[in-house]
Design a protein around this motif. Sequence first.
Motif, mmCIF file in Angstrom:
data_model
loop_
_atom_site.group_PDB
_atom_site.id
_atom_site.type_symbol
_atom_site.label_atom_id
_atom_site.label_comp_id
_atom_site.label_asym_id
_atom_site.label_seq_id
_atom_site.Cartn_x
_atom_site.Cartn_y
_atom_site.Cartn_z
ATOM 1 N N GLN A 1 51.764 37.739 90.134
ATOM 2 C CA GLN A 1 52.633 37.437 88.994
ATOM 3 C C GLN A 1 53.291 38.723 88.494
ATOM 4 O O GLN A 1 52.668 39.789 88.508
ATOM 5 C CB GLN A 1 51.838 36.782 87.859
ATOM 6 C CG GLN A 1 52.703 36.249 86.722
ATOM 7 C CD GLN A 1 51.874 35.509 85.688
ATOM 8 O OE1 GLN A 1 50.749 35.885 85.381
ATOM 9 N NE2 GLN A 1 52.415 34.434 85.142
ATOM 10 N N ILE A 2 54.546 38.585 88.064
ATOM 11 C CA ILE A 2 55.275 39.705 87.473
ATOM 12 C C ILE A 2 55.820 39.264 86.122
ATOM 13 O O ILE A 2 56.298 38.129 85.969
ATOM 14 C CB ILE A 2 56.433 40.170 88.385
ATOM 15 C CG1 ILE A 2 55.869 40.866 89.635
ATOM 16 C CG2 ILE A 2 57.382 41.106 87.662
ATOM 17 C CD1 ILE A 2 56.907 41.359 90.593
ATOM 18 N N GLY A 3 55.729 40.138 85.145
ATOM 19 C CA GLY A 3 56.248 39.802 83.816
ATOM 20 C C GLY A 3 56.856 41.015 83.143
ATOM 21 O O GLY A 3 56.727 42.148 83.613
ATOM 22 N N THR A 4 57.558 40.761 82.034
ATOM 23 C CA THR A 4 58.126 41.842 81.215
ATOM 24 C C THR A 4 57.724 41.630 79.772
ATOM 25 O O THR A 4 56.991 40.696 79.433
ATOM 26 C CB THR A 4 59.666 41.858 81.309
ATOM 27 O OG1 THR A 4 60.178 40.684 80.652
ATOM 28 C CG2 THR A 4 60.133 41.885 82.753
ATOM 29 N N SER A 5 58.229 42.501 78.907
ATOM 30 C CA SER A 5 57.845 42.442 77.495
ATOM 31 C C SER A 5 58.382 41.202 76.789
ATOM 32 O O SER A 5 57.889 40.834 75.733
ATOM 33 C CB SER A 5 58.317 43.702 76.776
ATOM 34 O OG SER A 5 59.701 43.924 77.022
ATOM 35 N N TRP A 6 59.412 40.538 77.348
ATOM 36 C CA TRP A 6 59.923 39.316 76.721
ATOM 37 C C TRP A 6 59.243 38.111 77.346
ATOM 38 O O TRP A 6 59.319 37.872 78.545
ATOM 39 C CB TRP A 6 61.438 39.201 76.895
ATOM 40 C CG TRP A 6 61.973 37.853 76.466
ATOM 41 C CD1 TRP A 6 62.531 36.905 77.265
ATOM 42 C CD2 TRP A 6 61.977 37.322 75.145
ATOM 43 N NE1 TRP A 6 62.884 35.806 76.525
ATOM 44 C CE2 TRP A 6 62.543 36.028 75.211
ATOM 45 C CE3 TRP A 6 61.549 37.791 73.905
ATOM 46 C CZ2 TRP A 6 62.703 35.219 74.094
ATOM 47 C CZ3 TRP A 6 61.705 36.985 72.798
ATOM 48 C CH2 TRP A 6 62.278 35.722 72.888
ATOM 49 N N THR A 7 58.530 37.315 76.525
ATOM 50 C CA THR A 7 57.785 36.168 77.028
ATOM 51 C C THR A 7 58.210 34.858 76.368
ATOM 52 O O THR A 7 57.625 33.827 76.631
ATOM 53 C CB THR A 7 56.274 36.362 76.797
ATOM 54 O OG1 THR A 7 56.019 36.574 75.396
ATOM 55 C CG2 THR A 7 55.748 37.550 77.603
ATOM 56 N N GLY A 8 59.229 34.892 75.523
ATOM 57 C CA GLY A 8 59.661 33.673 74.851
ATOM 58 C C GLY A 8 60.572 32.826 75.731
ATOM 59 O O GLY A 8 60.836 33.146 76.894
ATOM 60 N N GLU A 9 61.063 31.726 75.167
ATOM 61 C CA GLU A 9 61.967 30.853 75.912
ATOM 62 C C GLU A 9 63.362 31.465 75.980
ATOM 63 O O GLU A 9 63.791 32.220 75.103
ATOM 64 C CB GLU A 9 62.043 29.488 75.228
ATOM 65 C CG GLU A 9 60.732 28.705 75.278
ATOM 66 C CD GLU A 9 60.882 27.325 74.674
ATOM 67 O OE1 GLU A 9 62.026 26.914 74.381
ATOM 68 O OE2 GLU A 9 59.856 26.653 74.488
ATOM 69 N N GLY A 10 64.072 31.130 77.060
ATOM 70 C CA GLY A 10 65.433 31.612 77.221
ATOM 71 C C GLY A 10 65.485 33.054 77.692
ATOM 72 O O GLY A 10 64.470 33.682 77.982
ATOM 73 N N LEU A 11 66.694 33.571 77.777
ATOM 74 C CA LEU A 11 66.920 34.924 78.267
ATOM 75 C C LEU A 11 67.518 35.791 77.171
ATOM 76 O O LEU A 11 68.262 35.304 76.316
ATOM 77 C CB LEU A 11 67.865 34.898 79.477
ATOM 78 C CG LEU A 11 67.386 34.100 80.691
ATOM 79 C CD1 LEU A 11 68.490 33.999 81.726
ATOM 80 C CD2 LEU A 11 66.148 34.744 81.294
ATOM 81 N N LYS A 12 67.198 37.067 77.234
ATOM 82 C CA LYS A 12 67.778 38.023 76.281
ATOM 83 C C LYS A 12 68.451 39.145 77.055
ATOM 84 O O LYS A 12 67.969 39.552 78.124
ATOM 85 C CB LYS A 12 66.692 38.601 75.365
ATOM 86 C CG LYS A 12 66.272 37.688 74.229
ATOM 87 C CD LYS A 12 65.461 38.461 73.201
ATOM 88 C CE LYS A 12 65.208 37.609 71.963
ATOM 89 N NZ LYS A 12 64.530 38.395 70.901
ATOM 90 N N THR A 13 69.528 39.639 76.518
ATOM 91 C CA THR A 13 70.241 40.759 77.145
ATOM 92 C C THR A 13 69.631 42.066 76.663
ATOM 93 O O THR A 13 70.183 42.770 75.821
ATOM 94 C CB THR A 13 71.741 40.708 76.828
ATOM 95 O OG1 THR A 13 71.898 40.586 75.401
ATOM 96 C CG2 THR A 13 72.386 39.517 77.498
ATOM 97 N N VAL A 14 68.453 42.371 77.222
ATOM 98 C CA VAL A 14 67.735 43.578 76.807
ATOM 99 C C VAL A 14 67.281 44.344 78.035
ATOM 100 O O VAL A 14 67.133 43.795 79.130
ATOM 101 C CB VAL A 14 66.502 43.251 75.941
ATOM 102 C CG1 VAL A 14 66.917 42.582 74.628
ATOM 103 C CG2 VAL A 14 65.498 42.400 76.706
ATOM 104 N N VAL A 15 67.055 45.636 77.847
ATOM 105 C CA VAL A 15 66.305 46.447 78.803
ATOM 106 C C VAL A 15 64.847 46.353 78.353
ATOM 107 O O VAL A 15 64.517 46.776 77.236
ATOM 108 C CB VAL A 15 66.769 47.914 78.790
ATOM 109 C CG1 VAL A 15 65.957 48.727 79.786
ATOM 110 C CG2 VAL A 15 68.256 48.014 79.066
#
Length: 499
Positions: free
Chosen positions: A335-349
């Motif tokens: 599994q791979i993940g990032t700091s954003w775990t909510g629904e939808g996508l965000k335009t963030v680094v």
Amino acid sequence: MKLWPLCLLFTAFIGVAQPPVDALIDQNLKKTLIEHKAFVSIPNLPSNPALMLENIAFVEERYKALDFTTSLLETSTLPILLVEKEYNPNYKTVLFYVHIDGQAVNPATWDQEDPFTPVLKVKNSSGDYKAISWDHLDTKIDNDWRIFGRAAADDKAPIMMFITALQLLKEQQKEPTFNIKVIFDPEEEYNSTALLSTLDTYKSRYAADYFVVMDGPAHDSNKPTLTFGCRGIATAAITTYGARLPQHSGHYGNYAPNPVFRLANLLTTMKDDDGKVLIENYYDGITITPETAQVLSSVPFDATDFNKKLGVHTAEKVGNSYQEALQFPSLNVRQIGTSWTGEGLKTVVPEYAIANLDIRLVPETDGDAQLEKIKKHITKQGYHLIDRAPTEEERLAYPKIATFTGKTSVNAFRTDPDDAFGKKMRKALSQSFGEEPITIRMMGGTVPIVPVIKALDVPTVILPLVNMDNNQHNPNENIRIGNIRQGIKVCLALLETAF
């Protein structure tokens, strides 16, 4: 006139002659299936201790009827049922292992109302399984009928096969040619917490000359199968970092380092395009000898068909076949993940990226040692490696930082198939079935009771009896009736083997 008593004696002998083993099993198959149905009808989730005790009582009652001594061994959670019988003090003792618990269920995902109400099904012309009445057991019982229900295969079917074999021996006024102990694990699906907690206290109670683990599926040909080892498992997590907080990709893209790309680049240094691990010394100590290659190649395998089932064009090239691939430690990104775990996508680094790994182990590779090799490799890629989140000072002091955490859950085990115990098991099945059983040197999965195997330190063989396509752990778990038939015959063959 003098011949008449001899004729009577001859007639009497013919009348009591034992039927062939297959006929004997068929005569008792309906009874076994009805018993199996009743057993599967008792929910077996450890979260309900009262029902788990009902499962234990069901088994205990049947072993008492076979004149076994039964004990409930206290543990940190649910009790361990241990049944045992000494037939002859001069015999060897074989310890058998089964588990009595099952995986959790979501009834909405099953093709029947209640996963704990067993359903007899037959495959129709469309390839779907449809329910039929249990009254069909009064007709000729088809090998390809299946019983659907949680734990119908894993692991209640082997439990019933072994009990039936013991009952058939007793009805024939025969006895096994070794002493027997059987452990019933109440939490195998939940890491065998109860059993492992008893090792120090009850190790002497479990002592035996040989150990047979009755769990898992047979080869997908459904031929009698013996498995002589299983891989272990270690787990790890690698975290790479960007800025202190997630940053707007418009304002900070091209400036704030992206931890996902850093993680991706790091992972690609660990494996080549053929799937071979590039970490230094990762495969050390592993040699496929001609003798080993012969065992591996004896397992039926069609690469084209296998790849079609998987839906892949080309397999990785760690080994020359599926069986050979299992002889090497694996490195898997699960599994791979990032700091954003909510629904939808965000335009963030993202602030960080994390890869969760599992490492399947073989006897030549210790889990802790493999984890150290991975850590050393990460350091060689220029990372400052830590086991926690970085401090503010570290963020400014090092261009590349990674957090690494890992642990070994259980190491692998393997018994030599040419060990005396393995040879006798193979010979018994060969004589009973008229052909060599399929010999698997090492299965890919891991059983949580390897610490028990290590503690007992005796030759150990896994005896898988259920169909490969039993939907183990998944909705619509099932057992093929032909496997129950065959499993009883396998157990009878072993029970009449002098170890």
